[in-house]
Design an enzyme around this catalytic site. Structure first.
Site, PDB file in Angstrom:
ATOM      1  N   VAL A 221      -3.025  -7.587   8.351  1.00  0.00           N
ATOM      2  CA  VAL A 221      -4.419  -8.002   8.227  1.00  0.00           C
ATOM      3  C   VAL A 221      -4.606  -8.687   6.879  1.00  0.00           C
ATOM      4  CG1 VAL A 221      -6.808  -7.235   8.152  1.00  0.00           C
ATOM      5  CG2 VAL A 221      -5.211  -6.148   9.727  1.00  0.00           C
TER       6      VAL A 221
ATOM      7  N   ASP B 245     -10.338  10.682   9.242  1.00  0.00           N
ATOM      8  CA  ASP B 245     -10.116  10.240   7.860  1.00  0.00           C
ATOM      9  C   ASP B 245     -10.770   8.876   7.625  1.00  0.00           C
ATOM     10  OD1 ASP B 245      -9.213  10.582   5.275  1.00  0.00           O
ATOM     11  OD2 ASP B 245      -7.198   9.837   5.664  1.00  0.00           O
TER      12      ASP B 245
ATOM     13  N   GLY C  93       0.827  -1.209   0.000  1.00  0.00           N
ATOM     14  CA  GLY C  93       0.000   0.000   0.000  1.00  0.00           C
ATOM     15  C   GLY C  93       0.854   1.249   0.000  1.00  0.00           C
TER      16      GLY C  93
END
Length: 453
Positions: free
Chosen positions: A97, A139, A20
């Site tokens: 995760v 956020d 990511g």
């Protein structure tokens, strides 16, 4: 991996592939060599070294280190890499995760109302926990919500991550007064105005996320400034077809004025009631419409005219590609019929069909998304399956439904292995892309046959 990031941090963490990227940092999969487990490591970019950025990084560390809840990603360790003395880099070692983020999930096929309720309940509980400790996330958006897959559970659990711009007790503001923080499409009206925010701001953002789960569309799309201003001029459109309970809950969560929104604890209660109600509806629907739904699903199989067609090189290339990408011995494109599972294309397996009952693909088509068994010997869903317990010896299965445009699952694009293994979110997305390619090819062929007639 770029040269900026060392492959071995603190003589303990072996950094692997990127999973990511964000504006301030990248997240990598890594192995904790000391404990022998995979973790996620967030390494802040080299440019993030001036004082305000360091404050933001330290703020995230402080927040994560103080929180412990099943709806939040867990922080294991923090550190500073000083390989380049002039550019020290802060890194966070977090729980890895397994699963995909909600942004990717929303890019796939529609979600069931029951699943939306379960996600909302998980997130509301997480927000209630952090709000009770004076923390405001600021956020909340699909990309910051991970859907964790647990082999011992029947559904993915929503986990909230990325506290990079959160506010917490006794902290200095991370931005100047009047500066808007957060992601434009999910800002609350008070964030859009650059005002101080409280728990109600997170509730509004959660409302936008849940609304997007229902509609498949962002309520306030577009460029940042027009998107931010739009919510000051109008309320988001809530679909008329939603049941009254959902319409009321979403409309109150999305009220323009913070004081008109429900407290977080009330949202938790409402979401819990929604889970109970949707579970009841789901069970009732299963009892009354299972036969009808299966009939329509089989009509879709017949419509695409795939079962009796000859062997096809294009599909064989897809399964061969899947086997190479995932480094597995078996990859299959399956179609689930009345009592059989037909292997339209099969790499590494001579069988062309098996009975429907023992086939894992028959279970996978009942799922809203990817169906994964990482270690069949420890997964109650697969322990008694003859493909696992008997001579075949299957230990790993990952399948993504082949879903028609009107939401019926024909079969799966799946990969298998004779040893247990972990599948990443990026790999699941690749498998979903291959499944979409199969469905696109099927629809294209159907249209070509129609034109030829």
């Amino acid at each position: 991996m770029t040269k900026q990031f060392p492959k071995f941090l603190n003589a303990r963490y072996r950094v692997k592939n990127v999973i990511g990227r964000g504006g301030m940092a990248s997240v990598y999969r890594a192995t904790d060599e000391r404990l022998g487990r995979d973790v996620a490591i967030k390494i802040f970019e080299l440019r993030a070294t001036d004082k305000p950025d360091i404050q933001r990084q330290q703020a995230e560390i402080n927040v994560l280190a103080s929180l412990n809840h099943h709806s939040l990603v867990t922080l294991f360790d923090v550190g500073v890499d000083r390989t380049d003395p002039d550019h020290p880099q802060i890194y966070l070692v977090m729980e890895l995760v397994d699963g995909i983020d909600l942004r990717r999930r929303l890019d796939g096929h529609p979600m069931s109302t029951r699943h939306i309720a379960q996600i909302g309940y998980d997130l509301a509980e997480g927000l209630d926990y952090i709000h009770g400790r004076g923390v405001i996330h600021r956020d909340i958006k699909p990309a910051n919500i991970l859907l964790a897959e647990y082999s011992s559970d029947s559904r993915a659990r929503a986990r909230l991550t990325d506290f990079g711009i959160a506010l917490f007790p006794n902290s200095a503001r991370m931005t100047n007064q009047g500066m808007t923080t957060g992601t434009a499409a999910y800002l609350s009206p008070e964030q859009a105005r650059g005002e101080d925010v409280g728990p109600a701001s997170d509730i509004y953002a959660l409302g936008l996320v849940l609304l997007e789960c229902f509609t498949g569309e962002t309520a306030f799309p577009g460029e940042p400034i027009p998107s931010a201003l739009a919510r000051l001029q109008r309320d988001p459109v809530i679909p008329e077809e939603l049941v009254p309970e959902w319409r009321h809950l979403l409309s109150t969560m999305l009220a323009r004025e913070p004081e008109q929104r429900p407290p977080t604890a009330e949202v938790v209660l409402a979401m819990h009631q929604a889970v109970i109600a949707e579970t009841g509806r789901h069970r009732g629907a299963e009892e009354h419409h299972l036969v009808s739904d299966e009939r329509i699903r089989l009509q879709e199989v017949a419509r695409l005219d795939i079962l009796d067609t000859p062997a096809d090189g294009a599909f064989d290339r897809i399964t061969s590609l899947a086997a190479r990408l995932f480094s597995v011995p078996i990859a299959i494109i399956s179609i689930v019929d009345t009592d059989r599972i037909w292997f339209k294309s099969h790499h590494g397996l001579e069988l062309t069909e098996i009975p429907r009952d023992p086939g894992l693909c028959a279970s996978a088509i009942m799922s809203d998304g990817p169906w994964v068994v990482e270690d069949a010997r420890a997964d109650p869903r697969a322990l008694a399956n003859p493909l696992v317990a008997e001579k075949f010896g299957l230990q790993f299965y990952a399948g993504v439904p082949l879903t028609t445009r009107n939401g019926y699952n024909l079969g799966t694009m799946c990969v298998m292995d004779f040893k247990a293994r972990v599948i990443t979110a990026a790999e699941l997305q690749t498998l979903a892309d291959l499944a979409a390619l199969v469905m696109s090819e099927l629809e294209l062929r159907l249209e070509s046959r129609r034109v030829a007639r």
